[in-house]
Design an enzyme around this catalytic site. Sequence first.
Site, PDB file in Angstrom:
ATOM      1  CE  LYS A 180      -4.310   1.065   0.227  1.00  0.00           C
ATOM      2  NZ  LYS A 180      -5.651   0.303  -0.336  1.00  0.00           N
ATOM      3  CG  ASP A 223      -7.345   3.418  -0.847  1.00  0.00           C
ATOM      4  OD1 ASP A 223      -7.846   2.454  -0.807  1.00  0.00           O
ATOM      5  OD2 ASP A 223      -7.263   4.237   0.284  1.00  0.00           O
TER       6      ASP A 223
HETATM    7  P1  NDP Z   1     -12.819   7.829  -2.927  1.00  0.00           P
HETATM    8  O1  NDP Z   1     -12.033   8.586  -2.498  1.00  0.00           O
HETATM    9  O2  NDP Z   1     -13.585   7.378  -4.135  1.00  0.00           O
HETATM   10  O3  NDP Z   1     -14.244   7.933  -2.001  1.00  0.00           O
HETATM   11  C1  NDP Z   1     -14.017   7.950  -0.538  1.00  0.00           C
HETATM   12  C2  NDP Z   1     -15.488   8.484  -0.050  1.00  0.00           C
HETATM   13  O4  NDP Z   1     -15.131   8.398   1.539  1.00  0.00           O
HETATM   14  C3  NDP Z   1     -15.623   9.850  -0.298  1.00  0.00           C
HETATM   15  O5  NDP Z   1     -17.001   9.995  -0.170  1.00  0.00           O
HETATM   16  C4  NDP Z   1     -15.187  10.645   0.947  1.00  0.00           C
HETATM   17  O6  NDP Z   1     -15.667  11.944   1.376  1.00  0.00           O
HETATM   18  C5  NDP Z   1     -15.533   9.803   2.077  1.00  0.00           C
HETATM   19  N1  NDP Z   1     -14.154   9.931   3.236  1.00  0.00           N
HETATM   20  C6  NDP Z   1     -12.969   9.996   3.135  1.00  0.00           C
HETATM   21  N2  NDP Z   1     -12.562   9.985   4.061  1.00  0.00           N
HETATM   22  C7  NDP Z   1     -13.279  10.171   5.031  1.00  0.00           C
HETATM   23  C8  NDP Z   1     -13.302  10.468   6.311  1.00  0.00           C
HETATM   24  N3  NDP Z   1     -12.206  10.540   7.182  1.00  0.00           N
HETATM   25  N4  NDP Z   1     -14.665  10.753   6.963  1.00  0.00           N
HETATM   26  C9  NDP Z   1     -15.639  10.466   6.391  1.00  0.00           C
HETATM   27  N5  NDP Z   1     -15.813  10.311   5.002  1.00  0.00           N
HETATM   28  C10 NDP Z   1     -14.423  10.026   4.473  1.00  0.00           C
HETATM   29  O7  NDP Z   1     -12.579   6.147  -2.246  1.00  0.00           O
HETATM   30  P2  NDP Z   1     -13.065   4.806  -2.512  1.00  0.00           P
HETATM   31  O8  NDP Z   1     -14.346   4.856  -2.687  1.00  0.00           O
HETATM   32  O9  NDP Z   1     -12.043   4.437  -3.484  1.00  0.00           O
HETATM   33  O10 NDP Z   1     -12.496   4.190  -1.087  1.00  0.00           O
HETATM   34  C11 NDP Z   1     -13.291   3.894  -0.043  1.00  0.00           C
HETATM   35  C12 NDP Z   1     -12.954   3.011   1.040  1.00  0.00           C
HETATM   36  O11 NDP Z   1     -13.013   1.651   0.466  1.00  0.00           O
HETATM   37  C13 NDP Z   1     -11.704   3.083   1.446  1.00  0.00           C
HETATM   38  O12 NDP Z   1     -11.518   2.489   2.834  1.00  0.00           O
HETATM   39  C14 NDP Z   1     -10.603   2.354   0.576  1.00  0.00           C
HETATM   40  O13 NDP Z   1      -9.362   1.926   1.308  1.00  0.00           O
HETATM   41  C15 NDP Z   1     -11.608   1.268   0.447  1.00  0.00           C
HETATM   42  N6  NDP Z   1     -11.349   0.478  -0.710  1.00  0.00           N
HETATM   43  C16 NDP Z   1     -11.160   0.937  -2.137  1.00  0.00           C
HETATM   44  C17 NDP Z   1     -11.258   0.166  -3.033  1.00  0.00           C
HETATM   45  C18 NDP Z   1     -11.368   0.475  -4.561  1.00  0.00           C
HETATM   46  O14 NDP Z   1     -11.357  -0.053  -5.479  1.00  0.00           O
HETATM   47  N7  NDP Z   1     -11.268   1.901  -4.752  1.00  0.00           N
HETATM   48  C19 NDP Z   1     -10.761  -1.096  -3.001  1.00  0.00           C
HETATM   49  C20 NDP Z   1     -10.991  -1.995  -1.511  1.00  0.00           C
HETATM   50  C21 NDP Z   1     -11.113  -1.030  -0.295  1.00  0.00           C
HETATM   51  P3  NDP Z   1     -14.770  13.233   0.744  1.00  0.00           P
HETATM   52  O15 NDP Z   1     -14.990  13.397  -0.652  1.00  0.00           O
HETATM   53  O16 NDP Z   1     -15.455  14.237   1.892  1.00  0.00           O
HETATM   54  O17 NDP Z   1     -13.371  12.848   1.348  1.00  0.00           O
END
Ligand code: NDP
Length: 449
Positions: free
Chosen positions: A129, A169
């Site tokens: 990572k 991510d």
């Molecule tokens: P994105 O950046 O596309 O979206 C993240 C979302 O979560 C946004 O809506 C963001 O809001 C919100 N968010 C981020 N940080 C916080 C926080 N501290 N508190 C509240 N909301 C928060 O990321 P992904 O959708 O790709 O990833 C989301 C999760 O899924 C993560 O944990 C990631 O590790 C996990 N994941 C992702 C994969 C992938 O293929 N993308 C694969 C497996 C796991 P804002 O815009 O306000 O920051």
Amino acid sequence: MSEMQTYVEDILNLIKKRDPDQIEFQNTVKEVLTSIVPFLEKNPQYKAQKLLERIVEPERVISFRVAWEDDKGEIQVNRGYRVQMNSAIGPYKGGLRFHPSVNLSILKFLAFEQVFKNSLTSLPIGGGKGGSDFDPKGKSDNEVMRFCQAFMTELYRHIGPHVDVPAGDIGVGGREIGYLFGQYKRIRDAYDSAVLTGKGLTYGGSLARTEATGYGLLYFVKNMLDAKNISLKDKTVVISGAGNVAIYAIQKAQEFGAKVVTCSDSNGYIYDPNGIDFVTVKRIKEVDRGRIYEYENVHPTAEYHEGCRGVWDVKCDIALPCATQSEIDLESAKRLVANGCKVVGEGANMPSTLEAIDYFLKNNVLFAPAKAANAGGVAVSALEMSQNSERLHWTFEEVDNKLKDIMKNIYLNAKKNAEEFGDPDNLVMGANIAGFKKVAEAMTAQGLV
Ligand code: NDP
């Protein structure tokens, strides 16, 4: 305490002593190691081989300076990292996260999770990572490009299609992967397609990669519910996040007949009693790069609430946390259960705290743990690497069908191990044992490396 419980306690104390500030890393190691004690008891050779001591220590950690110029001509300096955790079963594989909260503890926790998740996919990928404390929010496209170029100017030395293959991510989507790939290609003077995954479709990306984590989550949850003769149809679903994972979880849950009533970002959440309109969320987040409160402008019957935690107060049958780590603490878990929530499927990485997971399991909530339930993203990333090696492009349906099979097998494997070790509905234990087994065997076979 049994001999193996003492062994695990010793390891937890060791990592705490070495890096007292790395709380997230300590928590994830605790979650994995305490749940595999029954397996270690049947396999005492791993204690003799000091396998736990080895597996909690990253093979390599790279930390570097990223200096770049903003649109005003001012120099900015961020920190970049890559944690290469374990390469026993394949090249390091795992995403890059760009978010101001990024530090070594968070990346080590994510890399550690990734090792066992990747093992569960049954594909030949190790775990890693990386990322940076850079915040893409509010930056222009040009600033993001200059940052990505500066980041890759160091990272390129440490990655490669047979060495380490990063992906996206939080904060790293198609735009960032494109800039990173362009810079890698420029420096290496080679078209190594499989050096990054999550690429655009015009330059080696896989169909269904964008959808894979969200879709995969729903495939996993559906397998878990089918086994209990529970249908997703007409169930009320609460989802957090509005990013890549959340968007496609909303879409697939609706295709399965469920009613999704929420989504959120870090500022607040939307409650739409008529069901979240997936197309609006997708436009706001993917096209406009906007904030989730804008949803209300298009759907005036929906309510916007400040603060993202309130999403767990909404009454639901199923909760799918898809935003970030530790978003469901014990209090939120209690509120969910009190409001009738019977199923939790983790789309984000470690979104439930250890106390919350414990509470769910003790209250008979069907719980789909992250490293199994959200493995669809990395699985399709590995399929992207296969297509790049073959120099072929599979159809959406082909990739989606493979994803369905992979998620089903992950569920069956976790379930089988949960049954074998005496706690049939504990998929946390089942997934951890299933993931650990393969890595431990591969490490043993390769000698002391
Ligand atoms: P994105 O950046 O596309 O979206 C993240 C979302 O979560 C946004 O809506 C963001 O809001 C919100 N968010 C981020 N940080 C916080 C926080 N501290 N508190 C509240 N909301 C928060 O990321 P992904 O959708 O790709 O990833 C989301 C999760 O899924 C993560 O944990 C990631 O590790 C996990 N994941 C992702 C994969 C992938 O293929 N993308 C694969 C497996 C796991 P804002 O815009 O306000 O920051």
